[in-house]
Design a protein around this motif. Structure first.
Motif, PDB file in Angstrom:
ATOM      1  N   ALA A 161       8.543   7.221  -8.756  1.00  0.00           N
ATOM      2  CA  ALA A 161       8.194   6.430  -7.567  1.00  0.00           C
ATOM      3  C   ALA A 161       9.291   6.592  -6.517  1.00  0.00           C
ATOM      4  O   ALA A 161      10.458   6.760  -6.856  1.00  0.00           O
ATOM      5  CB  ALA A 161       8.022   4.957  -7.924  1.00  0.00           C
ATOM      6  N   PRO A 162       8.894   6.523  -5.216  1.00  0.00           N
ATOM      7  CA  PRO A 162       9.887   6.652  -4.142  1.00  0.00           C
ATOM      8  C   PRO A 162      10.513   5.306  -3.768  1.00  0.00           C
ATOM      9  O   PRO A 162       9.844   4.272  -3.795  1.00  0.00           O
ATOM     10  CB  PRO A 162       9.055   7.194  -2.977  1.00  0.00           C
ATOM     11  N   TYR A 163      11.779   5.369  -3.382  1.00  0.00           N
ATOM     12  CA  TYR A 163      12.524   4.175  -2.950  1.00  0.00           C
ATOM     13  C   TYR A 163      13.391   4.561  -1.753  1.00  0.00           C
ATOM     14  O   TYR A 163      14.244   5.442  -1.861  1.00  0.00           O
ATOM     15  CB  TYR A 163      13.395   3.650  -4.102  1.00  0.00           C
ATOM     16  N   SER A 164      13.178   3.873  -0.626  1.00  0.00           N
ATOM     17  CA  SER A 164      13.936   4.238   0.576  1.00  0.00           C
ATOM     18  C   SER A 164      14.998   3.204   0.972  1.00  0.00           C
ATOM     19  O   SER A 164      15.690   3.398   1.969  1.00  0.00           O
ATOM     20  CB  SER A 164      12.990   4.484   1.756  1.00  0.00           C
ATOM     21  N   PHE A 165      15.086   2.112   0.219  1.00  0.00           N
ATOM     22  CA  PHE A 165      16.297   1.297   0.339  1.00  0.00           C
ATOM     23  C   PHE A 165      17.323   2.007  -0.532  1.00  0.00           C
ATOM     24  O   PHE A 165      17.588   1.596  -1.682  1.00  0.00           O
ATOM     25  CB  PHE A 165      16.067  -0.134  -0.155  1.00  0.00           C
ATOM     26  N   ALA A 205       3.636   6.657  -4.926  1.00  0.00           N
ATOM     27  CA  ALA A 205       3.886   5.237  -4.637  1.00  0.00           C
ATOM     28  C   ALA A 205       2.623   4.400  -4.777  1.00  0.00           C
ATOM     29  O   ALA A 205       2.633   3.196  -4.507  1.00  0.00           O
ATOM     30  CB  ALA A 205       4.441   5.079  -3.222  1.00  0.00           C
ATOM     31  N   ASN A 210       7.887   7.818 -15.565  1.00  0.00           N
ATOM     32  CA  ASN A 210       7.451   7.197 -14.319  1.00  0.00           C
ATOM     33  C   ASN A 210       8.154   7.853 -13.140  1.00  0.00           C
ATOM     34  O   ASN A 210       9.314   8.252 -13.254  1.00  0.00           O
ATOM     35  CB  ASN A 210       7.818   5.703 -14.347  1.00  0.00           C
ATOM     36  N   GLY A 250      12.194  -3.942  -5.332  1.00  0.00           N
ATOM     37  CA  GLY A 250      11.569  -5.253  -5.169  1.00  0.00           C
ATOM     38  C   GLY A 250      10.826  -5.676  -6.431  1.00  0.00           C
ATOM     39  O   GLY A 250      10.688  -4.901  -7.374  1.00  0.00           O
ATOM     40  N   LYS A 283       8.969  -3.735 -11.199  1.00  0.00           N
ATOM     41  CA  LYS A 283       8.410  -2.396 -11.031  1.00  0.00           C
ATOM     42  C   LYS A 283       8.748  -1.585 -12.277  1.00  0.00           C
ATOM     43  O   LYS A 283       9.766  -1.838 -12.948  1.00  0.00           O
ATOM     44  CB  LYS A 283       8.992  -1.739  -9.786  1.00  0.00           C
ATOM     45  N   ASP A 284       7.895  -0.613 -12.585  1.00  0.00           N
ATOM     46  CA  ASP A 284       8.115   0.223 -13.780  1.00  0.00           C
ATOM     47  C   ASP A 284       9.502   0.854 -13.747  1.00  0.00           C
ATOM     48  O   ASP A 284      10.175   0.956 -14.775  1.00  0.00           O
ATOM     49  CB  ASP A 284       7.063   1.338 -13.856  1.00  0.00           C
ATOM     50  N   SER A 285       9.913   1.328 -12.564  1.00  0.00           N
ATOM     51  CA  SER A 285      11.208   2.016 -12.452  1.00  0.00           C
ATOM     52  C   SER A 285      12.334   1.066 -12.853  1.00  0.00           C
ATOM     53  O   SER A 285      13.223   1.430 -13.632  1.00  0.00           O
ATOM     54  CB  SER A 285      11.444   2.492 -11.016  1.00  0.00           C
ATOM     55  N   ARG A 312      12.382   8.064   5.718  1.00  0.00           N
ATOM     56  CA  ARG A 312      11.347   7.088   6.054  1.00  0.00           C
ATOM     57  C   ARG A 312      11.565   6.559   7.461  1.00  0.00           C
ATOM     58  O   ARG A 312      12.698   6.268   7.853  1.00  0.00           O
ATOM     59  CB  ARG A 312      11.371   5.941   5.055  1.00  0.00           C
ATOM     60  N   PHE A 349      17.449  -0.440  -3.780  1.00  0.00           N
ATOM     61  CA  PHE A 349      16.882  -1.779  -3.935  1.00  0.00           C
ATOM     62  C   PHE A 349      15.459  -1.664  -4.461  1.00  0.00           C
ATOM     63  O   PHE A 349      14.632  -0.953  -3.884  1.00  0.00           O
ATOM     64  CB  PHE A 349      16.873  -2.554  -2.607  1.00  0.00           C
ATOM     65  N   ARG A 397       1.064  -6.175 -10.575  1.00  0.00           N
ATOM     66  CA  ARG A 397       0.595  -5.208 -11.578  1.00  0.00           C
ATOM     67  C   ARG A 397       1.299  -5.314 -12.907  1.00  0.00           C
ATOM     68  O   ARG A 397       0.772  -4.921 -13.945  1.00  0.00           O
ATOM     69  CB  ARG A 397       0.815  -3.772 -11.053  1.00  0.00           C
TER      70      ARG A 397
END
Ligand SMILES: Cc1cc2nc3c(=O)[nH]c(=O)nc-3n(C[C@H](O)[C@H](O)[C@H](O)COP(=O)(O)O)c2cc1C
Length: 212
Positions: free
Chosen positions: A41-45, A101, A39, A61, A72-74, A186, A59, A66
């Motif tokens: 995915a981007p994370y900006s926290f 994302a 998997n 969420g 979240k999958d991550s 971001r 962080f 889904r």
């Protein structure tokens, strides 16, 4: 105008925070769950949180829509395996980072879907994004649950790869050509990103401060 956060809902608090704390660095997180599903995915926290140990904080969420697990999958994969990698995101990689994302069904491998080339990591199982200027190999150090199925992932960086073209030496000291990474951050709103191409130099001063 003052906003009393206790009188706002989570979406309103989110809006105020993400439109004011900018730019935020972006961690492009790669995981591989216990069943072997990859998997990205981007994370900006996201930020560095000290160097002894070398920690990053992210962080993640909840995902009530889904994901059967509500996570979240991550996050699910990190909690299952205790491992992940992070790629920093250059301008060239930014379009694919944003596409990764997408709200694809849980379990979709964005690396395959978007044809993102990878290479093996040396100390953890999830792969590294090959095009990234910098990658971190991370082991879960601590997970702080903030609400059900969401929280702060603290990862210890156990290995770090920097593209050789960014490395140099000056007076026997390692130099990293940070502007050459061309990272994006971001910005405000959903679709805006910062470039780091316009820098401001302000040297730090020793005590006592001069009067100029
Ligand atoms: C630039 C960018 C930054 C994001 N930062 C975060 C974040 O810090 N935390 C979060 O929970 N979701 C964040 N998201 C949303 C997730 O990337 C999105 O929910 C994604 O589908 C999660 O994928 P996963 O379920 O495969 O982990 C961000 C999205 C973008 C485009």
């Amino acid at each position: 105008m003052q906003f009393d956060m206790s009188k706002l809902d989570a979406a309103e608090r989110y809006k105020l925070l993400v439109n004011t704390i900018t730019p935020r660095p972006i961690a492009w997180v790669v995981t591989q769950d216990a069943a072997g599903n990859r998997n990205a995915a981007p994370y900006s926290f996201f930020n560095a949180m000290g160097s002894d140990p070398a920690l990053v904080a992210i962080f993640m969420g909840p995902d009530d829509v889904r994901s059967p697990s509500g996570q979240k999958d991550s996050l699910r994969a990190i909690r299952e395996t205790g491992e992940f990698t992070v790629a920093l995101v250059s301008e060239d990689d930014a379009p694919k980072m944003v596409r990764s994302a997408t709200d694809a069904p849980a379990g979709v491998d964005e690396l395959a879907l978007l044809d993102i080339p990878t290479r093996p990591a040396s100390m953890v199982t999830p792969p590294l994004i090959a095009s990234a200027p910098v990658t971190y190999e991370c082991r879960l150090w601590q997970f702080i649950e903030t609400t059900a199925n969401a929280g702060i992932v603290l990862g210890e960086v156990v290995a770090m790869d920097i593209d050789d073209r960014l490395l140099g030496e000056e007076n026997g000291r390692l130099r990293i050509d940070a502007p050459a990474m061309k990272l994006v951050g971001r910005a405000h709103g959903a679709g805006w990103y910062w470039r780091g191409s316009d820098q401001l130099r302000i040297d730090r001063q020793n005590w006592p401060l001069d009067q100029t």
